[in-house]
Design a protein around this motif. Structure first.
Motif, PDB file in Angstrom:
ATOM      1  N   LYS A  10       0.812  -1.208   0.000  1.00  0.00           N
ATOM      2  CA  LYS A  10       0.000   0.000   0.000  1.00  0.00           C
ATOM      3  C   LYS A  10       0.848   1.261   0.000  1.00  0.00           C
ATOM      4  CE  LYS A  10      -3.887   2.128   2.423  1.00  0.00           C
ATOM      5  NZ  LYS A  10      -4.823   2.018   3.568  1.00  0.00           N
ATOM      6  N   ASP A  11       1.853   1.304   0.813  1.00  0.00           N
ATOM      7  CA  ASP A  11       2.715   2.491   0.899  1.00  0.00           C
ATOM      8  C   ASP A  11       4.140   2.169   0.441  1.00  0.00           C
ATOM      9  OD1 ASP A  11       0.642   4.053   2.013  1.00  0.00           O
ATOM     10  OD2 ASP A  11       1.039   3.147   3.985  1.00  0.00           O
ATOM     11  N   ALA A  12       4.257   1.250  -0.498  1.00  0.00           N
ATOM     12  CA  ALA A  12       5.588   0.826  -0.949  1.00  0.00           C
ATOM     13  C   ALA A  12       6.297   1.934  -1.707  1.00  0.00           C
ATOM     14  CB  ALA A  12       5.464  -0.413  -1.837  1.00  0.00           C
ATOM     15  N   VAL A  13       7.612   1.966  -1.549  1.00  0.00           N
ATOM     16  CA  VAL A  13       8.448   2.894  -2.304  1.00  0.00           C
ATOM     17  C   VAL A  13       8.734   2.279  -3.670  1.00  0.00           C
ATOM     18  CG1 VAL A  13      10.669   4.072  -2.392  1.00  0.00           C
ATOM     19  CG2 VAL A  13       9.481   3.803  -0.200  1.00  0.00           C
ATOM     20  N   VAL A  14       8.366   2.986  -4.719  1.00  0.00           N
ATOM     21  CA  VAL A  14       8.502   2.458  -6.081  1.00  0.00           C
ATOM     22  C   VAL A  14       9.819   2.927  -6.668  1.00  0.00           C
ATOM     23  CG1 VAL A  14       7.489   2.376  -8.380  1.00  0.00           C
ATOM     24  CG2 VAL A  14       6.012   2.457  -6.368  1.00  0.00           C
ATOM     25  N   GLU A  15      10.551   1.983  -7.254  1.00  0.00           N
ATOM     26  CA  GLU A  15      11.848   2.299  -7.858  1.00  0.00           C
ATOM     27  C   GLU A  15      12.003   1.505  -9.147  1.00  0.00           C
ATOM     28  OE1 GLU A  15      16.544   1.486  -6.865  1.00  0.00           O
ATOM     29  OE2 GLU A  15      15.191   2.014  -5.192  1.00  0.00           O
ATOM     30  N   ALA A  16      12.364   2.169 -10.218  1.00  0.00           N
ATOM     31  CA  ALA A  16      12.546   1.513 -11.517  1.00  0.00           C
ATOM     32  C   ALA A  16      13.983   1.018 -11.649  1.00  0.00           C
ATOM     33  CB  ALA A  16      12.214   2.464 -12.654  1.00  0.00           C
ATOM     34  N   ILE A  17      14.137  -0.156 -12.228  1.00  0.00           N
ATOM     35  CA  ILE A  17      15.467  -0.722 -12.491  1.00  0.00           C
ATOM     36  C   ILE A  17      15.755  -0.584 -13.974  1.00  0.00           C
ATOM     37  CG2 ILE A  17      16.895  -2.795 -12.415  1.00  0.00           C
ATOM     38  CD1 ILE A  17      15.297  -3.782 -10.095  1.00  0.00           C
ATOM     39  N   ASP A  18      16.784   0.158 -14.311  1.00  0.00           N
ATOM     40  CA  ASP A  18      17.174   0.326 -15.708  1.00  0.00           C
ATOM     41  C   ASP A  18      18.085  -0.817 -16.140  1.00  0.00           C
ATOM     42  OD1 ASP A  18      15.774   2.740 -15.938  1.00  0.00           O
ATOM     43  OD2 ASP A  18      17.456   3.867 -15.089  1.00  0.00           O
ATOM     44  N   PRO A  19      18.063  -1.169 -17.423  1.00  0.00           N
ATOM     45  CA  PRO A  19      18.958  -2.240 -17.894  1.00  0.00           C
ATOM     46  C   PRO A  19      20.421  -1.852 -17.707  1.00  0.00           C
ATOM     47  CG  PRO A  19      17.257  -1.730 -19.520  1.00  0.00           C
ATOM     48  CD  PRO A  19      17.190  -0.662 -18.482  1.00  0.00           C
ATOM     49  N   GLY A  20      21.245  -2.834 -17.347  1.00  0.00           N
ATOM     50  CA  GLY A  20      22.686  -2.602 -17.232  1.00  0.00           C
ATOM     51  C   GLY A  20      23.338  -2.479 -18.598  1.00  0.00           C
ATOM     52  N   TRP A  21      24.614  -2.148 -18.597  1.00  0.00           N
ATOM     53  CA  TRP A  21      25.289  -1.935 -19.885  1.00  0.00           C
ATOM     54  C   TRP A  21      25.391  -3.230 -20.681  1.00  0.00           C
ATOM     55  CZ3 TRP A  21      29.699  -4.425 -21.468  1.00  0.00           C
ATOM     56  CH2 TRP A  21      30.436  -5.103 -20.498  1.00  0.00           C
ATOM     57  N   ILE A  22      25.462  -4.368 -19.987  1.00  0.00           N
ATOM     58  CA  ILE A  22      25.508  -5.641 -20.719  1.00  0.00           C
ATOM     59  C   ILE A  22      24.197  -5.866 -21.458  1.00  0.00           C
ATOM     60  CG2 ILE A  22      25.671  -8.143 -20.465  1.00  0.00           C
ATOM     61  CD1 ILE A  22      27.561  -7.745 -18.155  1.00  0.00           C
ATOM     62  N   SER A  23      23.078  -5.625 -20.797  1.00  0.00           N
ATOM     63  CA  SER A  23      21.780  -5.804 -21.447  1.00  0.00           C
ATOM     64  C   SER A  23      21.609  -4.830 -22.602  1.00  0.00           C
ATOM     65  CB  SER A  23      20.660  -5.610 -20.418  1.00  0.00           C
ATOM     66  OG  SER A  23      20.744  -6.566 -19.384  1.00  0.00           O
ATOM     67  N   ARG A  24      22.051  -3.583 -22.420  1.00  0.00           N
ATOM     68  CA  ARG A  24      21.938  -2.606 -23.516  1.00  0.00           C
ATOM     69  C   ARG A  24      22.827  -3.002 -24.685  1.00  0.00           C
ATOM     70  NH1 ARG A  24      21.954   1.134 -19.089  1.00  0.00           N
ATOM     71  NH2 ARG A  24      24.168   1.565 -19.428  1.00  0.00           N
ATOM     72  N   PHE A  25      24.024  -3.513 -24.379  1.00  0.00           N
ATOM     73  CA  PHE A  25      24.928  -3.966 -25.435  1.00  0.00           C
ATOM     74  C   PHE A  25      24.326  -5.149 -26.196  1.00  0.00           C
ATOM     75  CE2 PHE A  25      28.555  -6.729 -26.665  1.00  0.00           C
ATOM     76  CZ  PHE A  25      29.144  -5.885 -27.592  1.00  0.00           C
ATOM     77  N   LEU A  26      23.749  -6.098 -25.452  1.00  0.00           N
ATOM     78  CA  LEU A  26      23.114  -7.244 -26.100  1.00  0.00           C
ATOM     79  C   LEU A  26      21.922  -6.815 -26.940  1.00  0.00           C
ATOM     80  CD1 LEU A  26      23.160  -9.966 -23.284  1.00  0.00           C
ATOM     81  CD2 LEU A  26      24.560  -9.879 -25.351  1.00  0.00           C
ATOM     82  N   ALA A  27      21.179  -5.803 -26.466  1.00  0.00           N
ATOM     83  CA  ALA A  27      20.023  -5.330 -27.221  1.00  0.00           C
ATOM     84  C   ALA A  27      20.432  -4.783 -28.575  1.00  0.00           C
ATOM     85  CB  ALA A  27      19.278  -4.262 -26.418  1.00  0.00           C
ATOM     86  N   VAL A  28      21.625  -4.204 -28.648  1.00  0.00           N
ATOM     87  CA  VAL A  28      22.101  -3.644 -29.921  1.00  0.00           C
ATOM     88  C   VAL A  28      22.613  -4.745 -30.841  1.00  0.00           C
ATOM     89  CG1 VAL A  28      23.802  -2.122 -30.990  1.00  0.00           C
ATOM     90  CG2 VAL A  28      22.619  -1.400 -28.914  1.00  0.00           C
ATOM     91  N   ILE A  29      23.517  -5.585 -30.335  1.00  0.00           N
ATOM     92  CA  ILE A  29      24.183  -6.531 -31.238  1.00  0.00           C
ATOM     93  C   ILE A  29      23.303  -7.713 -31.609  1.00  0.00           C
ATOM     94  CG2 ILE A  29      26.439  -5.910 -30.330  1.00  0.00           C
ATOM     95  CD1 ILE A  29      26.459  -8.624 -28.882  1.00  0.00           C
ATOM     96  N   THR A  30      22.259  -8.024 -30.804  1.00  0.00           N
ATOM     97  CA  THR A  30      21.400  -9.159 -31.150  1.00  0.00           C
ATOM     98  C   THR A  30      20.283  -8.770 -32.106  1.00  0.00           C
ATOM     99  OG1 THR A  30      20.144  -8.774 -29.109  1.00  0.00           O
ATOM    100  CG2 THR A  30      21.863 -10.466 -29.056  1.00  0.00           C
ATOM    101  N   ASP A  31      20.233  -7.513 -32.512  1.00  0.00           N
ATOM    102  CA  ASP A  31      19.365  -7.164 -33.634  1.00  0.00           C
ATOM    103  C   ASP A  31      19.935  -7.837 -34.879  1.00  0.00           C
ATOM    104  OD1 ASP A  31      18.542  -5.687 -36.054  1.00  0.00           O
ATOM    105  OD2 ASP A  31      17.488  -4.403 -34.633  1.00  0.00           O
ATOM    106  N   PRO A  32      19.146  -8.646 -35.596  1.00  0.00           N
ATOM    107  CA  PRO A  32      19.688  -9.385 -36.744  1.00  0.00           C
ATOM    108  C   PRO A  32      20.376  -8.494 -37.766  1.00  0.00           C
ATOM    109  CG  PRO A  32      17.517 -10.211 -36.202  1.00  0.00           C
ATOM    110  CD  PRO A  32      17.744  -9.000 -35.334  1.00  0.00           C
ATOM    111  N   ASN A  33      19.845  -7.293 -37.989  1.00  0.00           N
ATOM    112  CA  ASN A  33      20.454  -6.391 -38.961  1.00  0.00           C
ATOM    113  C   ASN A  33      21.822  -5.911 -38.481  1.00  0.00           C
ATOM    114  OD1 ASN A  33      18.131  -6.103 -40.909  1.00  0.00           O
ATOM    115  ND2 ASN A  33      17.135  -5.434 -39.032  1.00  0.00           N
ATOM    116  N   VAL A  34      21.923  -5.603 -37.190  1.00  0.00           N
ATOM    117  CA  VAL A  34      23.211  -5.160 -36.644  1.00  0.00           C
ATOM    118  C   VAL A  34      24.221  -6.303 -36.674  1.00  0.00           C
ATOM    119  CG1 VAL A  34      24.382  -4.290 -34.586  1.00  0.00           C
ATOM    120  CG2 VAL A  34      22.127  -3.406 -35.201  1.00  0.00           C
ATOM    121  N   ALA A  35      23.781  -7.508 -36.289  1.00  0.00           N
ATOM    122  CA  ALA A  35      24.681  -8.665 -36.313  1.00  0.00           C
ATOM    123  C   ALA A  35      25.171  -8.933 -37.730  1.00  0.00           C
ATOM    124  CB  ALA A  35      23.970  -9.894 -35.756  1.00  0.00           C
ATOM    125  N   PHE A  36      24.283  -8.807 -38.702  1.00  0.00           N
ATOM    126  CA  PHE A  36      24.647  -9.026 -40.107  1.00  0.00           C
ATOM    127  C   PHE A  36      25.660  -7.984 -40.571  1.00  0.00           C
ATOM    128  CE2 PHE A  36      23.855  -8.543 -44.682  1.00  0.00           C
ATOM    129  CZ  PHE A  36      23.991  -9.857 -45.117  1.00  0.00           C
TER     130      PHE A  36
END
Length: 468
Positions: free
Chosen positions: A248-274
């Motif tokens: 009910k009164d919880a403190v809300v905090e967002a977790i952003d992706p780490g640099w590894i996840s952001r790096f994987l998000a870029v290179i695992t795009d098939p077009n970028v990998a190609f």
């Protein structure tokens, strides 16, 4: 002076103690709610992000993790990794399809069913969880099953057969997906029949429809309303432990992706990998063509390794990769041994290999036609440029050795009898000649014998470069 130092040290200690206690106060009271957002296609980057976030939530002893979902689907392997992490999480995970207009289609439906509590915002939808066929027939080929009379069955001929899989592979994939989502529905006590229908018939539901069908647990307009509705609910986490939520009164905090996840998000795009793969191959080719450049080889090796790492994370067709490599080899052969046929074969093999490279049709993991076309055009142009350079080099006069020295002008430095020294090509040479020359006179190199130039008097010219 000592008193001031002691007071300063004490003040610093108090500040540090306060800073250490503030972030943990919410955790000690069990009032921390962490938000993890899956927005877009589900892939290796999403799986890495969720794994890190759940581990972080466990370390901080969060009360609940809000997994906000808005996805068209994604890779089956990444989806199963996320579900495994959710099922093993000691922190309750609440799946929340939000904001309004979002959807949890395909793989998102499975993940929502795996969460401890499933919720949706108004104006959202879930479903369409039919697995995409992998390695299906090529477009344009007949796919009907002939009956005993030798005629193809048409849609609607038999009501009981229209929903049956067309081949054994599709049946295996579909039945496995049905069993998986049914097990998740039974685990979370949700609508098992609709879950199977979502897989077999690609059924979908709106937020209110999903609540009425007991496919989800809550409908909440926003995050604050969701936390209020979660307060007091009892869930069973990993290990069979039950936990009553106090949000009910919880403190809300967002977790952003780490640099590894952001790096994987870029290179695992098939077009970028190609593209990384192509840049790596070009770089190594340039390095082999002109050794010592260093930069092309270093950049090419790095890009090639990153591209291969990205391909290792994605479901690829090795036959397509082999065809691409064959096409590159054929185009390279064409550059050094022009036959036209080899070059055309290389282009065809390269394009077909690129089309076959990724053996998945999940949303967000298509290889763009523009990328394939540009890569094929660049590689073809590269082969033609190399071919033209080789032809020009073959037709050009020799520029090294004795052949390059013949006909060059030389200045006589000193001369005695039939021998002397001349200055030619920026160097001092020993020279011989049948005539007598004067120092400072300009002569012509007739030949080179060992390290001695044979010179002669330069012929007089009558026209524009024409000898008399």
């Amino acid at each position: 002076m000592q008193t001031m130092k002691a007071a300063l040290v004490t003040a610093i200690g108090v500040v540090v103690l306060i800073c250490c206690l503030l972030p943990s106060s919410a955790e000690e009271n069990g009032r921390l709610a962490l938000i993890v957002s899956i927005d877009g296609a589900i892939g290796p980057a999403s799986a890495s992000y969720v794994k890190e976030a759940l581990a972080h939530a466990s370390e901080r002893r969060a009360e609940v993790v809000l997994l906000r979902i808005n996805t068209p689907g994604g890779l089956n392997s990444s989806m199963r990794e996320i579900i495994a992490d959710v099922l093993a999480s000691p922190v309750p995970v609440v799946g929340y399809v939000a904001p309004s207009g979002a959807h949890a289609a395909s793989a998102g439906t499975y993940i929502l069913y795996a969460t401890h509590i499933a919720a949706m915002a108004p104006g959202t939808n879930i479903g369409a969880a039919t697995p995409v066929q992998i390695g299906g027939p090529l477009p344009g080929l007949p796919s009907g099953t002939p009956d005993k009379g030798g005629k193809d069955k048409k849609d609607g001929d038999q009501q009981g057969e229209k929903d049956q899989p067309k081949d054994a592979m599709t049946a295996k994939v579909t039945n496995d997906a049905v069993a998986f989502i049914r097990s998740l529905a039974e685990l979370r006590n949700r609508n098992v029949d609709w879950a199977e229908k979502a897989v077999r018939e690609a059924a979908t539901l709106s937020a209110n429809g999903a609540l009425e069908a007991h496919a989800i647990d809550l409908v909440a307009r926003d995050q604050a309303e969701l936390l209020r509705q979660l307060d007091g609910r009892v869930v069973e986490v990993a290990g069979g432990k039950t936990q009553r939520l106090a949000t009910k009164d919880a403190v809300v905090e967002a977790i952003d992706p780490g640099w590894i996840s952001r790096f994987l998000a870029v290179i695992t795009d098939p077009n970028v990998a190609f593209i990384l793969l192509m840049v790596g191959i070009y770089g190594l080719i340039f390095e082999f063509m002109s050794p010592g450049g260093v930069a092309p080889g270093v950049v090419g090796a790095i890009c090639l390794l990153i591209g291969l790492y990205a391909l290792n994370l994605l479901p690829i067709n090795y036959a397509g990769l082999a065809l691409m490599l064959v096409g590159i080899v054929l185009l390279t052969v064409e550059a050094f041994n022009p036959t036209v046929v080899i070059g055309l074969g290389g282009i065809v093999a390269f394009v077909l290999g690129a089309l076959m490279l990724f053996r998945v049709e999940a949303p967000g993991y298509h290889l763009s036609w523009w990328v394939i076309g540009i890569a094929a055009a660049v590689f073809t142009g590269f082969a033609l440029v190399v071919l033209g350079s080789l032809r020009r080099a073959a037709n050009a006069p020799e520029r090294v050795g004795a052949q390059a020295m013949r006909g060059l002008p030389a200045e006589v430095l000193d001369w005695r009898g039939s021998e002397g020294h001349v200055f030619a090509h920026g160097e001092r040479w020993q020279a011989r000649g049948a005539e007598t020359f004067k120092p400072g006179e300009t002569v012509e190199v007739a030949n080179v014998v060992d390290l001695t130039l044979l010179i002669r008097r330069a012929p007089a010219r009558t026209g524009e470069g024409d000898p008399s």
